[in-house]
Design an enzyme around this catalytic site. Structure first.
Site, PDB file in Angstrom:
ATOM      1  CG  HIS A  39      -0.287  -5.964   4.445  1.00 28.20           C
ATOM      2  ND1 HIS A  39       1.190  -5.457   5.408  1.00 28.20           N
ATOM      3  CD2 HIS A  39      -0.403  -5.977   3.517  1.00 28.20           C
ATOM      4  CE1 HIS A  39       1.950  -5.002   5.026  1.00 28.20           C
ATOM      5  NE2 HIS A  39       1.004  -5.811   3.111  1.00 28.20           N
ATOM      6  CG  ASP A  71       4.162  -2.327   3.041  1.00 26.05           C
ATOM      7  OD1 ASP A  71       2.778  -3.042   3.206  1.00 26.05           O
ATOM      8  OD2 ASP A  71       5.262  -3.172   1.946  1.00 26.05           O
ATOM      9  CG  ASP A 118      -0.003  -3.924   0.596  1.00 29.41           C
ATOM     10  OD1 ASP A 118       0.414  -3.004   1.282  1.00 29.41           O
ATOM     11  OD2 ASP A 118       0.293  -4.544   0.496  1.00 29.41           O
ATOM     12  CG  HIS A 167       9.224  -3.541   2.922  1.00 32.06           C
ATOM     13  ND1 HIS A 167       9.491  -4.301   1.825  1.00 32.06           N
ATOM     14  CD2 HIS A 167       8.348  -3.316   3.077  1.00 32.06           C
ATOM     15  CE1 HIS A 167       8.078  -4.840   2.062  1.00 32.06           C
ATOM     16  NE2 HIS A 167       7.472  -4.358   2.434  1.00 32.06           N
ATOM     17  CD  GLU A 212       1.964  -8.678   2.253  1.00 30.75           C
ATOM     18  OE1 GLU A 212       1.775  -8.698   0.899  1.00 30.75           O
ATOM     19  OE2 GLU A 212       2.775  -8.506   2.360  1.00 30.75           O
ATOM     20  CD  GLU A 213       4.853  -6.415   4.373  1.00 28.11           C
ATOM     21  OE1 GLU A 213       5.560  -6.326   3.447  1.00 28.11           O
ATOM     22  OE2 GLU A 213       4.881  -4.799   4.281  1.00 28.11           O
TER      23      GLU A 213
HETATM   24  N1  BES Z   1       2.924  -3.768   0.037  1.00 30.00           N
HETATM   25  C1  BES Z   1       4.017  -4.379  -0.608  1.00 30.00           C
HETATM   26  C2  BES Z   1       3.704  -4.931  -1.841  1.00 30.00           C
HETATM   27  C3  BES Z   1       4.025  -3.671  -2.953  1.00 30.00           C
HETATM   28  C4  BES Z   1       5.553  -3.492  -2.928  1.00 30.00           C
HETATM   29  C5  BES Z   1       3.729  -3.574  -3.997  1.00 30.00           C
HETATM   30  C6  BES Z   1       5.717  -2.547  -3.967  1.00 30.00           C
HETATM   31  C7  BES Z   1       3.579  -2.531  -5.356  1.00 30.00           C
HETATM   32  C8  BES Z   1       4.987  -1.634  -5.001  1.00 30.00           C
HETATM   33  C9  BES Z   1       4.138  -5.530  -0.040  1.00 30.00           C
HETATM   34  O1  BES Z   1       3.513  -5.648   1.812  1.00 30.00           O
HETATM   35  C10 BES Z   1       5.229  -6.928   0.179  1.00 30.00           C
HETATM   36  O2  BES Z   1       6.047  -5.814   0.567  1.00 30.00           O
HETATM   37  N2  BES Z   1       4.645  -7.648  -0.357  1.00 30.00           N
HETATM   38  C11 BES Z   1       6.278  -8.517  -0.655  1.00 30.00           C
HETATM   39  C12 BES Z   1       5.991 -10.008  -1.669  1.00 30.00           C
HETATM   40  C13 BES Z   1       4.955 -10.999  -0.123  1.00 30.00           C
HETATM   41  C14 BES Z   1       5.167 -12.286  -1.228  1.00 30.00           C
HETATM   42  C15 BES Z   1       6.503 -11.658   0.839  1.00 30.00           C
HETATM   43  C16 BES Z   1       7.444  -8.070  -1.903  1.00 30.00           C
HETATM   44  O3  BES Z   1       7.050  -7.751  -2.929  1.00 30.00           O
HETATM   45  O4  BES Z   1       8.634  -8.191  -1.697  1.00 30.00           O
HETATM   46 ZN    ZN Z   2       2.104  -4.147   1.297  1.00 32.54          ZN
END
Ligand code: BES
Ligand code: ZN
Length: 508
Positions: A213, A233, A295, A372, A267-268
């Site tokens: 992403h 990320d 990712d 984040h 994605e975020e």
């Molecule tokens: N890269 C992250 C997901 C992640 C974080 C996987 C830590 C494993 C460990 C992704 O960009 C993310 O932040 N996803 C969101 C969910 C999405 C549906 C908004 C999350 O995990 O809160």
């Molecule tokens: Zn991510």
């Protein structure tokens, strides 16, 4: 533990979420549940036992966008994991996703997807390319992407990052007419996804996707100039797949299936960019035979190198990816874990019935703690891309092993003509014939011409794999080709004469 995605202020939105996340949401709001199903996280056949153990209810609710921030924070603090909700543009769309997850409407779209061969047989192509995949190139792309102030899906920097990446990939494509680099526009926000396509030579309707992403987020707030470097990320994933693309093009690799490289917007904020792209592929009936998501690839937080995430992914393809690592990267150690929710864009493809995998940098609980935030920097992954390069090499093997399959190429026919004096010889080749095919040579003409063919070296009248030496110029002989190799032909004028030589074989 990672920080999680922030929400943005606005109106009512539809989200789906699991039991535990719903309980958290209900602490903060009075959101009414519109629909609930028992989810089966792995959508394809063969995973029923694991899925049953992991099953939790999935619920569709309408919430204020503001409440998403509270939900995200509370899930993080109390459940020690990230948000775990999926955004839906409408109630109908949310319901459709729930139905798919429950299995009710399953495989409407999977009919469009072919299960590819997972036999690993492209060593001659893959092995020489692996050392060309360079950590320094990945590192530079991480630096370039993370130097945008942010890559948020609604900021001008987020738009600029998309334009920059499109330009970068266009430069790497080097004017090849079988490669297109395009942006995918999303109607509801301004950041575009970026897609590079290498068109397959003889099986172009079968598609292999490598994605990551493009967007980044700072959980504390999302202004035009809020710093959100998103180096791990997910600049790391996009940089890794960019290096795969660079290496394939630099080697003049022409896949038989179509290869697509994708950097998803948004994605975020609920997998929104990939959801639109995966849905558009499903709606068009595109035969996507495999999807890999990169990712977060650059923070080595755990004892093993590459963790294969088992939920919202395809178990058969995961086994194939494991075998690819064992074959091509024997020093890379493998672990496994699960997100527990649709944590990245692989879940969007999985929801449409396509086979997806997500190899990840660490165990979930040991992954990059800086994501984040303004501290998700290249420096905080050690200012090198030594971890990511393992993922890029694995992804290159994945793209070439799946990209090189397809129905046999049509036989290639080459013709030659000329004349020979008595006892004169002339050789032809090498002809590069593919394993499993038959090499055929035949002549017509005048006088008495003799024909010889041989693998690996030019035949003589006493050393050949086949010969045809009748008393005219009409000769024919053939060789079964058991391994890719060179074939040579020799013609001899037994008397003076003229020849028309025709060879046919399946090219490598
Ligand atoms: N890269 C992250 C997901 C992640 C974080 C996987 C830590 C494993 C460990 C992704 O960009 C993310 O932040 N996803 C969101 C969910 C999405 C549906 C908004 C999350 O995990 O809160
Ligand atoms: Zn991510």
């Amino acid at each position: 533990m990672a920080l999680c995605s922030a929400a943005h202020a606005g109106e009512k939105v539809w989200i789906s979420l699991g039991d535990a996340a719903l309980a958290q949401l209900q602490k903060h709001t009075t959101a009414a549940v519109a629909a609930s199903v028992q989810a089966r996280p792995a959508p394809l056949e063969g995973a029923a036992v694991a899925a049953a153990a992991a099953a939790e209810g999935v619920h569709l609710v309408q919430v204020d966008e503001d409440d998403l921030a509270k939900l995200s924070a509370s899930v993080h603090h109390e459940l020690r994991r990230c948000g775990g909700f999926m955004y839906h543009a409408s109630q109908a769309e949310g319901l459709a996703t729930l139905q798919r997850q429950s299995g009710a409407a399953r495989r409407v779209t999977a009919a469009a997807a072919t299960r590819p061969s997972y036999v690993i047989d492209q060593q001659s192509l893959v092995t020489p390319m692996l050392p060309q995949v360079q950590a320094s190139n990945i590192g530079q792309t991480i630096i370039d992407l993370s130097s945008f102030v942010n890559r948020h899906y609604q900021t001008s920097a987020g738009v600029n990052a998309s334009n920059w990446l499109k330009q970068r990939w266009t430069t790497l494509a080097n004017g090849r007419s079988d490669i297109t680099v395009e942006q995918f526009s999303h109607p509801n926000w301004k950041q575009k996804s970026v897609i590079a396509t290498i068109r397959g030579t003889d099986n172009p309707d079968e598609v292999v996707v490598l994605g990551g992403h493009l967007d980044s987020i700072n959980q504390a707030g999302t202004g035009e100039s809020t710093r959100a470097p998103g180096a791990d990320d997910d600049a790391s994933g996009v940089a890794s797949l960019t290096e795969v693309f660079r290496t394939l093009v630099a080697n003049g690799y022409k896949p038989r299936r179509t290869l697509k490289f994708m950097a998803y917007a948004a994605e975020e904020v609920g997998l929104r960019g990939s959801q639109e792209i995966a849905r558009s592929h499903a709606n068009a009936g595109v035969n996507v035979v495999g999807v890999m998501q990169l990712d977060m690839t650059n923070y080595k937080g755990s004892v093993n190198d590459i963790y294969i995430y088992t939920d919202y992914t395809d178990s058969q393809q995961n086994t194939f990816v494991t075998n690819l690592i064992r074959t091509y990267l024997p020093n890379v150690t493998i672990g496994s874990d699960r997100c527990g929710y649709g944590c990245s864009d692989h879940a969007s493809w999985n929801a449409q019935g396509y086979a997806a995998s997500m190899p990840f940098e660490a165990a979930m609980s040991e992954s990059d703690p800086y994501i984040h935030t303004a501290n998700d920097t290249y420096e905080n992954t050690g200012s090198n891309a030594e971890h990511s390069v393992k993922f890029a090499r694995m992804a290159l093997a994945y793209m070439v092993e799946l990209g090189s399959d397809g129905p046999g190429l049509p036989d290639k026919v080459e013709t030659f003509s000329g004349s020979l004096t008595r006892s004169q010889t002339k050789s032809f080749g090498p002809f590069k014939a593919a394993a499993g095919s038959t090499f055929k040579a035949s002549t017509t003409g005048t006088g008495d011409i003799d024909l010889y063919a041989k693998r690996s070296s030019v035949p003589t009248t006493s050393s050949y794999d086949c010969k045809s030496d009748g008393s005219t110029a009409s000769e024919t002989c053939s060789i079964n080709i058991t391994a890719n190799g060179d074939v040579y032909v020799l013609l001899k004028g037994y008397t003076a004469g003229s020849y028309n030589l025709s060879v046919s074989y399946r090219p490598q």
